[in-house]
Design an enzyme around this catalytic site. Structure first.
Site, PDB file in Angstrom:
ATOM      1  N   ASP A 199       0.795  -1.222   0.000  1.00  0.00           N
ATOM      2  CA  ASP A 199       0.000   0.000   0.000  1.00  0.00           C
ATOM      3  C   ASP A 199       0.834   1.282   0.000  1.00  0.00           C
ATOM      4  O   ASP A 199       1.773   1.403   0.795  1.00  0.00           O
ATOM      5  CB  ASP A 199      -0.869  -0.014   1.270  1.00  0.00           C
ATOM      6  CG  ASP A 199      -1.879   1.110   1.307  1.00  0.00           C
ATOM      7  OD1 ASP A 199      -2.830   1.054   0.528  1.00  0.00           O
ATOM      8  OD2 ASP A 199      -1.715   2.037   2.134  1.00  0.00           O
ATOM      9  N   GLU A 256       1.615  -0.592  -4.984  1.00  0.00           N
ATOM     10  CA  GLU A 256       0.798   0.549  -5.369  1.00  0.00           C
ATOM     11  C   GLU A 256       1.731   1.760  -5.419  1.00  0.00           C
ATOM     12  O   GLU A 256       2.129   2.282  -4.383  1.00  0.00           O
ATOM     13  CB  GLU A 256      -0.318   0.777  -4.343  1.00  0.00           C
ATOM     14  CG  GLU A 256      -1.274   1.853  -4.794  1.00  0.00           C
ATOM     15  CD  GLU A 256      -2.090   2.466  -3.671  1.00  0.00           C
ATOM     16  OE1 GLU A 256      -3.212   2.902  -3.936  1.00  0.00           O
ATOM     17  OE2 GLU A 256      -1.599   2.534  -2.526  1.00  0.00           O
ATOM     18  N   ASP A 329     -10.403   1.601  -4.740  1.00  0.00           N
ATOM     19  CA  ASP A 329     -10.218   3.056  -4.643  1.00  0.00           C
ATOM     20  C   ASP A 329     -10.812   3.779  -5.844  1.00  0.00           C
ATOM     21  O   ASP A 329     -10.619   4.990  -5.989  1.00  0.00           O
ATOM     22  CB  ASP A 329      -8.721   3.409  -4.611  1.00  0.00           C
ATOM     23  CG  ASP A 329      -8.060   3.020  -3.307  1.00  0.00           C
ATOM     24  OD1 ASP A 329      -8.764   2.923  -2.281  1.00  0.00           O
ATOM     25  OD2 ASP A 329      -6.832   2.834  -3.309  1.00  0.00           O
TER      26      ASP A 329
END
Ligand code: TEU
Ligand code: CA
Length: 556
Positions: A199, A256, A329
């Site tokens: 993340d 990410e 997201d």
């Protein structure tokens, strides 16, 4: 290129809270996931990425972790998790956890101790800085809006949070923090997880001076990514992380990464890169507004095609990207990337075709395989997401009406992807016998797994064929390793490419326009591997594609 175990795999992202609830509390759980492993196996999935299931206050839906070693009781127990690992293994499937280590929750023991003594041992686990003349240490705007600095009551100190104020950033310059994190990561790898989705990782490198920048918005603040862009050296942190953890287990990692610097691709995902792969967010980035969701732009086909081919070309001799049309997201891909006339089953299959057959790992997001769509909310109260609330507020402050601000949320909200999975046409789409934590999209009566399982021409059955094609003995090699060569670039609204390796070639053609289109070429002798419509019009020197038609041709 050395072959790796994960190169030819297909992945699926589960958003546990919204997948399947088995005890009626309105929240998806691990038992629900276990009960659907056969469904995922049958779909053609090898790797399952779980959004966070660790103990959390859920201010940002589990991306605020208060104990990295515990499963949140909402989802079940550690025994349930061990069962999930075993059951996945039996089916030759891999479980990949979400790794949120740029920040933790303000309820984490480390932060609680830090608050008591910002100058003490645990204070140095975070970034505490003194304010300047009654103001925060710098003018950074957090990703979710507002200042990225939060004052500690009764002191001169502020702490840094790049996301919500309940997500304090961890200090990666402190060796003690690194040791804690590495130990934790290895603990999960020892348990048998196959790797991690990592993340927000680009944010771990900070400029400890925290200089202010020119304001970039009416609030007088500047996006905290300006600071991230201004520092070098994230690579050293990432390399150290890899060497001490993932590498030792041959783990699969997908990062990410948003603001990578130019020419860093090879360091990130090359043969000896920091990660196995990273998401290609290039299409997602096209929608970014200058200030926020309220000035985001609809995506033009030409840009969509251009950026995908750019990523494909750039990565060819370097490594593999992970290809997505949506995640937790983002709004639903069919709403974002398909023109209005193509928002039907043929269009959904067409978008799936061009995305899944690209070079790189296909990552499906739950519900994508049945064509789930954005969900209309009637007021801001129906949204749950902290980011959506922040963007809504910014929209109103910028002068938009309530209706306009809600429209921006409808187009962009992360909750579009977070509504419960639509399993069947019974109450709550078969997701829960209780009250779901987030509104169920009312279109579940028409769009659900049960209906589509029983219908041969459904979106679901088409996705199965797409994934099966990637694994077909004759085409696996070319669809895994073959270059992606753009075709018909001078034809507007045509998305076409060949996958080529040695003498092998597969051709993918898709018509995003609202008119039939004739493409010249010798297709008549090629076998048709997939067609999202019943018929196809071929002549010895051309093929005619109907609007929303996608066809895949194999070898002569
Ligand atoms: O996302 C990081 C990130 O950059 C996104 O927040 C992005 O800016 C935003 O979603 C655009 O709409 C990760 C997670 O995927 C996200 O769910 C978390 O909220 C975030 O990190 C904080 O952990
Ligand atoms: Ca539950």
């Amino acid at each position: 290129m050395n072959k790796k175990w994960w190169h030819d795999k297909a992945a699926y992202q589960i958003y546990p809270k919204s997948f399947l609830d088995t005890n009626g509390d309105g929240i998806g759980d691990l038992k629900g996931i276990i009960s659907k492993l056969d469904y995922l196996k049958d779909l053609g999935i090898d790797i399952i990425w779980l959004s966070p299931i660790y103990q959390s206050p859920f201010v940002d839906q589990g991306y605020d972790i208060s104990d990295y070693y515990k499963i949140d009781e909402k989802f079940g127990t550690m025994d349930d998790f061990d069962t999930l690992l075993d059951e996945a293994k039996k089916r030759d499937m891999h479980i990949v956890m979400d790794l949120v280590i740029n920040h933790c929750s303000d309820k984490h023991e480390w932060f609680q101790k830090a608050l008591q003594d910002p100058e003490g041992e645990y204070g140095d686990y975070f970034y505490f800085r003194k304010g300047k003349n009654g103001n925060p240490p710098s003018n950074y705007r957090a990703y979710f809006g507002g200042s990225a600095w939060e004052k500690v009551e009764g002191t001169d100190y502020y702490y840094l949070h790049m996301f919500a104020k309940q997500q304090p950033d961890l200090n990666w310059n402190n060796p003690k923090v690194l040791k804690e994190l590495y130990t934790m990561i290895n603990w999960w790898l020892n348990k048998g997880v196959s790797g991690f989705r990592i993340d927000a990782i680009i944010n771990i490198k900070k400029d400890p001076e925290f200089k202010s920048f020119e304001p970039d918005g009416p609030d007088g603040l500047t996006s905290v990514c300006r600071m991230v862009d201004s520092v070098d050296g994230v690579g050293e942190l990432l390399e150290d992380l890899k060497k001490n953890t993932f590498e030792k287990y041959d783990a699969f990692t997908v990062a990410e990464v948003f603001n990578m610097k130019k020419d860093e691709l090879i360091e990130f995902v090359g043969e000896n890169g920091h990660f196995s792969t990273m998401f290609d967010f290039s299409t997602h980035q096209l929608s970014f507004g200058e200030h926020g969701w309220y000035d985001s732009k609809p995506i033009q086909f030409e840009d969509f095609r251009r950026v995908i081919f750019h990523s494909q070309t750039e990565c060819l001799d370097i490594g593999f990207l992970a290809n997505i049309i949506e995640n937790h997201d983002e709004p639903r891909g069919v709403n974002r990337y398909l023109p209005k006339h193509a928002r039907n089953e043929a269009g959904f299959k067409m978008l799936g075709t061009v995305s899944v057959l690209l070079r790189g790992l296909p990552f499906l997001y739950q519900g994508q395989e049945i064509g789930m769509q954005n969900c209309r909310m009637n007021s801001i109260d129906e949204y749950d997401d902290i980011n959506t609330k922040g963007e809504y507020k910014m929209a109103l402050e910028a002068g938009l009406s309530d209706r306009e601000a809600l429209e921006a949320c409808y187009e962009n909200s992360r909750d579009n992807a977070r509504t419960p999975m639509q399993w069947d046409d019974s109450a709550n789409a078969g997701f829960s016998s209780g009250t779901p934590w987030l509104k169920v999209n009312p279109n579940y009566k028409d769009i659900n797994v049960k209906e589509q399982s029983g219908r041969p021409d459904s979106v679901l059955n088409y996705y199965k064929k797409l994934l099966a094609l990637r694994k077909n003995d004759s085409y696996r090699e070319v669809l895994t390793y073959g270059a992606c060569i753009p075709m018909y670039l001078d034809e507007d609204n045509i998305f076409a490419y060949a996958r080529e390796k040695d003498n092998h070639k597969v051709i993918v053609l898709a018509n995003f326009s609202d008119k039939p289109r004739v493409l010249n070429g010798d297709f008549a002798n090629r076998p048709i591997l997939l067609n999202n419509m019943e018929n196809i019009t071929l002549s010895p020197s051309s093929v005619t594609l109907m609007p929303c038609q996608a066809v895949v041709f194999g070898e002569i």
